[in-house]
Design a protein around this motif. Structure first.
Motif, short mmCIF file in Angstrom:
data_model
loop_
_atom_site.label_atom_id
_atom_site.label_comp_id
_atom_site.label_asym_id
_atom_site.label_seq_id
_atom_site.Cartn_x
_atom_site.Cartn_y
_atom_site.Cartn_z
N GLY A 1 36.07 -34.04 -35.42
CA GLY A 1 37.21 -33.21 -35.78
C GLY A 1 37.16 -31.77 -35.31
N ARG A 2 36.20 -31.45 -34.46
CA ARG A 2 36.04 -30.06 -34.03
C ARG A 2 36.47 -29.90 -32.57
NH1 ARG A 2 34.34 -25.66 -37.31
NH2 ARG A 2 33.66 -27.43 -38.57
N GLN A 3 37.26 -28.90 -32.27
CA GLN A 3 37.54 -28.57 -30.87
C GLN A 3 36.33 -27.87 -30.28
OE1 GLN A 3 40.45 -25.46 -29.77
NE2 GLN A 3 41.33 -26.94 -28.35
N VAL A 4 35.99 -28.21 -29.04
CA VAL A 4 34.84 -27.65 -28.35
C VAL A 4 35.31 -26.80 -27.17
CG1 VAL A 4 32.85 -28.24 -26.89
CG2 VAL A 4 33.21 -29.44 -29.06
N ILE A 5 34.68 -25.64 -27.01
CA ILE A 5 34.89 -24.80 -25.84
C ILE A 5 33.60 -24.81 -25.04
CG2 ILE A 5 35.46 -22.50 -24.96
CD1 ILE A 5 36.75 -21.89 -27.69
N THR A 6 33.66 -25.24 -23.78
CA THR A 6 32.51 -25.09 -22.89
C THR A 6 32.82 -23.97 -21.91
OG1 THR A 6 33.32 -26.84 -21.40
CG2 THR A 6 31.78 -27.49 -23.15
N TYR A 7 31.76 -23.32 -21.43
CA TYR A 7 31.93 -22.03 -20.73
C TYR A 7 30.78 -21.86 -19.75
CZ TYR A 7 30.82 -16.92 -20.73
OH TYR A 7 30.46 -15.63 -20.40
N ASP A 8 31.09 -21.45 -18.52
CA ASP A 8 30.05 -21.15 -17.53
C ASP A 8 29.78 -19.65 -17.50
OD1 ASP A 8 29.15 -23.56 -16.49
OD2 ASP A 8 30.66 -23.64 -14.91
N TYR A 9 28.50 -19.28 -17.58
CA TYR A 9 28.11 -17.88 -17.47
C TYR A 9 28.54 -17.31 -16.11
CZ TYR A 9 24.82 -19.49 -21.10
OH TYR A 9 24.24 -20.06 -22.21
N SER A 10 28.66 -16.01 -16.03
CA SER A 10 28.98 -15.34 -14.78
C SER A 10 27.97 -15.74 -13.69
CB SER A 10 28.94 -13.82 -14.98
OG SER A 10 29.12 -13.14 -13.75
N GLY A 11 28.49 -16.16 -12.54
CA GLY A 11 27.63 -16.52 -11.41
C GLY A 11 27.01 -17.90 -11.49
N VAL A 12 27.33 -18.65 -12.54
CA VAL A 12 26.75 -19.98 -12.74
C VAL A 12 27.87 -21.01 -12.72
CG1 VAL A 12 25.43 -21.47 -14.31
CG2 VAL A 12 24.86 -19.04 -14.11
N GLY A 13 27.61 -22.16 -12.11
CA GLY A 13 28.57 -23.25 -12.12
C GLY A 13 29.87 -22.87 -11.44
N LEU A 14 30.97 -22.97 -12.16
CA LEU A 14 32.30 -22.75 -11.61
C LEU A 14 32.81 -21.33 -11.84
CD1 LEU A 14 33.86 -26.15 -12.78
CD2 LEU A 14 32.93 -25.59 -10.52
N SER A 15 32.02 -20.48 -12.50
CA SER A 15 32.43 -19.10 -12.74
C SER A 15 32.10 -18.22 -11.54
CB SER A 15 31.75 -18.53 -13.99
OG SER A 15 32.31 -19.09 -15.16
N GLY A 16 32.91 -17.19 -11.36
CA GLY A 16 32.65 -16.22 -10.31
C GLY A 16 31.70 -15.14 -10.80
N GLY A 17 31.56 -14.09 -9.98
CA GLY A 17 30.72 -12.97 -10.35
C GLY A 17 29.24 -13.22 -10.08
N GLU A 18 28.43 -12.27 -10.48
CA GLU A 18 26.98 -12.36 -10.31
C GLU A 18 26.32 -12.77 -11.62
OE1 GLU A 18 24.95 -9.61 -6.98
OE2 GLU A 18 25.60 -8.53 -8.76
N VAL A 19 25.17 -13.44 -11.50
CA VAL A 19 24.37 -13.73 -12.68
C VAL A 19 23.85 -12.42 -13.25
CG1 VAL A 19 22.30 -14.88 -13.53
CG2 VAL A 19 23.71 -15.98 -11.76
N LYS A 20 24.00 -12.23 -14.54
CA LYS A 20 23.56 -11.00 -15.16
C LYS A 20 22.03 -10.97 -15.30
CE LYS A 20 27.66 -9.54 -15.19
NZ LYS A 20 28.53 -9.41 -16.34
N LEU A 21 21.49 -9.77 -15.46
CA LEU A 21 20.04 -9.57 -15.41
C LEU A 21 19.39 -9.48 -16.79
CD1 LEU A 21 19.82 -7.02 -12.46
CD2 LEU A 21 19.08 -9.41 -12.44
#
Length: 321
Positions: free
Chosen positions: A62-82
């Motif tokens: 019964g719970r809605q789930v949000i999945t999320y890619d970190y910056s620079g990982v998977g399908l997200s843009g940007g750089e991986v943070k340090l």
């Protein structure tokens, strides 16, 4: 109802970075005490690599789930943070932009953080407690402290999960005790690669399948991951976390030593600690269907609560920290 396999990939641009995410399952009224559950993934992993047994089991509860890619990982843009704090800052910015667009007047989320995702979840609740309702911290430990000994993984295990070329078999061996759970490890690897998202990726406008992170972002991710052990402040402030928390671990975690997870639970005033037998880092995948039921039970308020906590603690940003 959408599932891990067929949920549409969405994108949200915040401060110049395009974050990939998915909304899986049906939304529920915030007034019902069931905000969405945000999943924060493990080292190198992507939204395509979440175990469908776990995700779909939580959705079925019964719970809605949000999945999320970190910056620079998977399908997200940007750089991986340090640093983990920068990872958490991204999550805060993402949620601050996303939540007003969701139905049912959602103002916060429950969070399940696995491994490095548990590090990010800890920093998130310290920096923006109003965005977090309840926390599940799986296969993770506290940041560095000035006096508590750590139980680091063997160098061979670190090599297996941090190699330049991602090695699914080595990851499965690190996640599951291969001498008793090799079949379970192979089943998990099959679910996240050949099953789950594989049939949908690259079709009907969906992006190609995103495997474990490699390339120039990996050294940056390693720096953030290992740097957590040198950050004493989040550990020192864990006792200010005034949220219901569930900490889970396998009984022999080769990546985040099981004693580290227990120490994490001991430092949080309203935390439950559950240890799974014959398992390690990947306990939540080894017992995926049962784990989903436990998460649902915890989020529904069915676990014991401490008789008293200190009350509301101001976020770190308001204290100049």
């Amino acid at each position: 109802m959408s599932t891990q396999a067929n949920a549409k990939t969405l994108f949200l641009t915040v401060a110049g970075t395009q974050f990939a995410y998915r909304l899986i399952g049906n939304s529920t009224p915030a007034a019902a005490g069931s905000p969405p559950l945000l999943l924060l993934n493990h080292f190198r992993s992507t939204i395509d690599l979440w175990d469908p047994l776990l995700v779909d089991g939580i959705v079925a509860g019964g719970r809605q789930v949000i999945t999320y890619d970190y910056s620079g990982v998977g399908l997200s843009g940007g750089e991986v943070k340090l640093s983990i704090r920068e990872f958490a800052a991204d999550v805060i910015a993402f949620l601050t932009s996303l939540l007003p667009t969701l139905p049912n007047n959602v103002t916060n989320v429950d969070v399940l953080g696995f491994s490095i995702g548990g590090h990010v979840a800890q920093q998130l609740v310290l920096d923006a407690p109003d965005l977090v309702n309840k926390l599940v911290l799986a296969g993770t430990g506290p940041s560095g402290s000035l006096g508590t000994p750590r139980h680091p993984p063997m160098a061979e295990v670190q090599t297996g999960i941090m190699g330049a070329a991602p090695d699914g078999a080595a990851t499965a061996d690190a996640f599951f005790p291969s001498f008793i759970a090799r079949d379970e490890g192979n089943a998990w690897l099959g679910r996240i690669t050949a099953g789950g998202r594989a049939a949908t990726a690259g079709k009907n406008g969906e992006p190609p399948f995103a495997f474990f992170l490699t390339g120039p972002g990996l050294p940056r991710l390693i720096r953030a991951y290992l740097g957590w052990d040198a950050e004493p402040l989040p550990y020192a402030l864990l006792q200010t976390v005034q949220k219901p928390v569930l900490v889970t671990a396998g009984d022999n975690d080769l990546i985040v030593g099981t004693p580290n997870s227990f120490e994490l639970a001991r430092q949080i005033p309203n935390a439950n600690f559950v240890m799974f037998p014959g398992s390690g880092h990947g306990h939540l995948f080894q017992y995926a269907e049962f784990y989903a039921k436990q998460v649902t039970s915890f989020l529904n308020g069915e676990f014991p609560a401490a008789p008293k906590v200190a009350g509301v603690i101001a976020p770190l940003g308001s204290q100049g920290l």
